[in-house]
Scaffold this motif. Structure first.
Motif: not given
Length: 908
Positions: A835, A838-840, A878-879, A908
């Motif tokens: 994603e 969202r850097n996920s 995530s993150n 990403t």
């Protein structure tokens, strides 16, 4: 190529022009000479000849001469005779040359008024002439032909040929004017010719010369006598070339007899009888005769035998015939015929013959014939003789045993003469009686035991004839020294005696006080008889017998028979080593009794007593004894009692073996049957346990066996009364127990499964079996240790594990199953979804066999790592840093093992 041809044509044209210029110069010179009144012509410088053998002509060739308008070729032979030919060209042919000549050829050039003088010559030889003055001479003795002729010129050698009337050709080559033909055939007509040969040509054949050779010798010459006339007839096969034949025969008397004939037969007459002739044969034609040929000898008809005489021999069936040798006879045939037409003959190589098998008392007429190779002589004059008287026939000798005399009878063949009957044996004087009126006579007081040959003789005139002999026995002599003996084993009476003169038969009479007597007949001086009653007295008498005559009886001998056998014999069956009592009943006069037991395997036991019972010791087990009792006196043991059968207790069964029935926990026991046994008891003992079974057969089943226990197996046999000892113990193989304390140890990296269990003190083999829940497999391993490794097991499977133990002959049951799971398989089809805003990152994968949960790991720049553990099939991270590359790994896990990771890349 055309340019080359053109250059060649131009060159030839130039050469012709040059020759023409030279000819013009020569002609111009001749014209000049002619102008001053001179004429000139050149000589022929080259001459060659070509002789033809077939046409007898020669072709002469020469070079052209300037100024010549004509040429003449002249051939001159050695006699000066010449032949010529003319030609306007540079060759001509001279025909009709003579054979056998040497010619010299010259060629002259001729102009209008001038002819050159030939200076060059050429020579040649013509074909040889055919030979003449032929002579062919035949030599009769050697049958050779000498063929000659006059030699010819120009000849290297000669070839002469001889052809016979069958077309066969013979060739002779010679340097001279003569040929010798030595291998000519007899009886042939030959044509001889010859021709001469030189290197170039052969002459023609000469005229023929004809010669007839000597006749051939005849074949198959045979001379035989005409048996009815004094004529010899000679025949032969025709010989080639013969026109007449001459036969000469020379006899033993020195006389020569001849005849000639143009045919294949010739007769010589007037030849005396008994001649042996040498025969020569000669064949002739109008030129020659063959040498005399000695052929097969001839013999005329034998001469008639003379001075024939006949003498009858006193032997009743023979006569001797004599005569003088007749010339030409090889052997003789004598014919004799009696008044009834019965004929006899004999053959002889000499001058005497003994005729046999004649009839006695007959008048015979005799004649003799001489026999040669081909003919018989005429019969001699007849002579007569009478054979000897016939011997008596149908001789019979009648023996009067009671009066001890013999009556001899016969048949008379003739009414006259004296008849004498003679009795003769090998020893002692001969006995005889005589009669001239009757056909019998009597001889009295014959010695006993004689075997006579009896003959009857007819005496009449100078000869006697004796009948064939017959045999007659006198009254037999009586037996002496009679001896009797009783057989102790068979109760048979043996009687023996001596005899001064053996006879044909003997009869022994055994008598008792009451009842009929017993008889024993024999041809020997002893006799054995059975059927005597026990404990009786008998009187024995012996007679000799010859024919129907009995001798006087021998002296009487009294004999007593054996004791009678005991009765009511009983034997009591006893067990083990106890003695067996035997009892019986006896009412006779036996002084001692013997009880005997004889086993089927040869064992023997006996007891002796003067009572009516005793005990048998040491009888063997498993035997069937025959028990009997005999009575005995001072001389002999009597007959056995009626035998009684006694069975002893059975022996311990031998050869005991046992075979384990693994699945049933039982054992089948086998043994060799014991004699006399009716049933068996089997006993198996181990620590704290005894098993038994019973059987009437030679096997039995023991159950239940305890696993891991060793049993000693024994068998006892019984006959219903007595039981044997138990057999030697047989150690039974143990039944393997189920393995215990089964454990498993899984190697996660390889899925190798180590199965272990408690070891056994017995030397056993073990089998490990692993079966999947879906039934695939099984996977096995085998070992003689207490552990085993199952290899090649796939990941993510659930297995049922069991173990069993096996001995050499038996397998135990499998242990209770244990369930084992192998390590989980690696996950498949790992995917990631990023994603961007969202850097996920979301990672997902497919479920793997055997996994209870999963661990996903994200690895990024600068050693970034983040884990996610889940029982689901996704993980969310995530993150994450933007614009970075990550590696995602997933591992499958159960309670023990972790699988090999799968990974993929994400950005990403």
């Amino acid at each position: 190529m055309l340019d080359g041809v053109s250059r060649a044509i131009n060159t030839q044209t130039e050469m012709l022009r040059e020759q023409n210029r030279k000819l013009d110069t020569i002609l111009e010179q001749n014209r000049s000479l002619a102008a001053v009144g001179l004429r000139a012509i050149g000589d022929v410088t080259t001459v060659s000849v070509d002789y033809s053998c077939s046409t007898s002509s020669v072709t002469v060739t020469w070079d052209a001469v300037i100024g010549a308008g004509l040429y003449r070729a002249v051939a001159v032979d050695r006699t000066g005779a010449s032949l010529n030919c003319t030609s306007v060209s540079t060759s001509c042919q001279i025909p009709e040359l003579r054979c056998g000549e040497n010619y010299q050829v010259r060629v002259a050039a001729i102009s209008d008024d001038c002819e050159s003088v030939p200076s060059v010559t050429s020579t040649f030889e013509t074909v040889p002439c055919a030979p003449v003055d032929l002579e062919a001479t035949h030599d009769c003795s050697s049958n050779a032909v000498v063929f000659s002729w006059q030699p010819t010129n120009n000849t290297r050698y000669y070839v002469a040929t001889a052809v016979d009337d069958t077309g066969k050709e013979t060739e002779c080559m010679t340097l001279d004017g003569i040929c010798y033909f030595t291998e000519v055939s007899c009886g042939r007509f030959y044509t001889y010719r010859v021709y001469a040969v030189n290197p170039e040509c052969n002459s023609q054949l000469s005229q023929p010369k004809f010669v007839r050779t000597s006749p051939c010798l005849p074949t198959y010459v045979r001379t035989k006598a005409d048996c009815n006339t004094n004529t010899l007839i000679t025949t032969w096969d025709s010989s080639e070339g013969a026109l007449s034949y001459t036969i000469s025969a020379e006899g033993n008397n020195g006389e020569t007899y001849n005849c000639s004939s143009p045919n294949n037969t010739c007769k010589i007459t007037g030849v005396p009888c008994g001649e042996q002739l040498s025969v020569w044969f000669l064949a002739s034609n109008d030129i020659c005769s063959t040498d005399k040929m000695l052929v097969e000898a001839a013999q005329t008809v034998p001469c008639t035998p003379v001075n024939v005489s006949a003498t009858a021999e006193c032997s009743p069936n023979t006569a001797k015939i004599n005569w003088i040798t007749s010339h030409g006879a090889i052997f003789y045939i004598v014919f004799a015929e009696d008044a009834n037409g019965n004929s006899h003959n004999c053959f002889s190589m000499g001058t005497t013959c003994l005729m046999e098998d004649l009839r006695c008392g007959q008048h015979y007429t005799v004649k003799v014939i001489g026999t040669g190779v081909q003919c018989n002589s005429t019969a001699s004059q007849e002579v007569h003789f009478m054979t000897a008287p016939c011997p008596p026939t149908d001789i019979e000798a009648f023996r009067d045993c009671d009066a001890n005399r013999a009556v001899i009878a016969w048949q008379n063949k003739q009414t006259s003469g004296v008849y004498t009957a003679t009795l003769k044996d090998l020893s002692g004087p001969q006995l005889n009686c005589t009669s001239n009126t009757f056909n019998n006579c009597t001889i009295a007081n014959l010695p006993c035991g004689k075997k006579y040959n009896v003959t009857v003789t007819n005496s009449g005139g100078q000869c006697q004839s004796t009948s064939a002999s017959i045999s007659m026995d006198s009254v037999p002599c009586g037996p002496e020294d009679v001896i009797t003996s009783i057989s102790c084993s068979s109760d048979k009476l043996k009687v023996s005696w001596s005899i001064s003169v053996p006879t044909e038969n003997y009869t022994t009479i055994i008598s008792r006080a009451m009842g009929p007597p017993l008889y024993c007949n024999s041809t020997d001086t002893q006799c054995t008889v059975g059927g005597l009653w026990c404990e009786r007295s008998y009187t024995v008498t012996v007679f000799s017998i010859t024919g129907t005559c009995l001798s006087l009886p021998s002296k009487e001998v009294v004999v007593k028979t054996l004791p009678c056998p005991p009765t009511n014999v009983t034997a009591v069956h006893m067990c083990a080593s106890d003695p067996v009592p035997v009892s019986w009943t006896h009412s006779g006069n036996a002084e001692l009794f013997i009880a005997v037991a004889s086993g089927s395997r040869g064992h023997r036991a006996e007891c002796t007593t003067n009572e009516t019972s005793c005990s048998l010791l040491g009888l063997q087990c498993g035997e069937v004894y025959t028990v009997s009792v005999v009575g005995a006196d001072n001389n002999c043991t009597g007959l056995q009692s009626k035998p009684l059968s006694l069975k002893t207790e059975p022996c311990s069964p031998p050869n005991v073996t046992s075979q384990v029935i693994c699945g049933a926990g039982a054992a089948q026991v086998f043994w060799t049957p014991s004699m006399n046994a009716v049933s068996y008891e089997v006993k198996a003992t181990s620590t704290g346990q005894t098993l038994t079974c019973n059987s009437s057969f030679s096997n039995c089943t023991l159950r239940p066996l305890v696993c891991g226990q060793a049993y000693d197996v024994q068998v006892s046999a019984t006959d219903g009364t007595c039981a044997s000892n138990y057999s030697t113990p047989f150690r039974q193989e143990q039944v393997p127990c189920t393995p215990e304390s089964v454990t498993t140890d899984l190697q996660c990296g390889t899925n190798d499964l180590t199965v272990s269990w408690a070891s056994s003190p017995l030397p056993l083999n073990y089998s490990v079996k692993a079966v999947t829940l879906d039934g695939s497999g099984p996977i096995t391993c085998n070992t003689n240790n207490a552990s085993c490794v199952l290899r090649g097991i796939q990941c993510g499977q659930t297995l049922n594990i069991s173990v069993k133990a096996s001995s050499v002959s038996c397998s135990g049951p499998y242990s209770p199953m244990q369930t084992v799971r192998t390590g989980p398989c690696s996950s498949q089809k790992l995917t990631t979804v990023t994603e961007c805003g969202r850097n996920s990152l979301l990672a997902s994968w497919e479920a793997s066999s055997g996994a209870s949960f999963y661990t996903a790991t994200v690895m990024g720049p600068n050693g970034f790592t983040k884990n996610c553990s889940t029982s689901n099939l996704t993980c969310f991270f995530s993150n994450l840093q933007c614009a970075s590359s990550y590696t995602v790994q997933v591992r499958s896990q159960d309670s023990l093992c972790i699988s090999v990771p799968i990974q993929t890349a994400a950005t990403t």
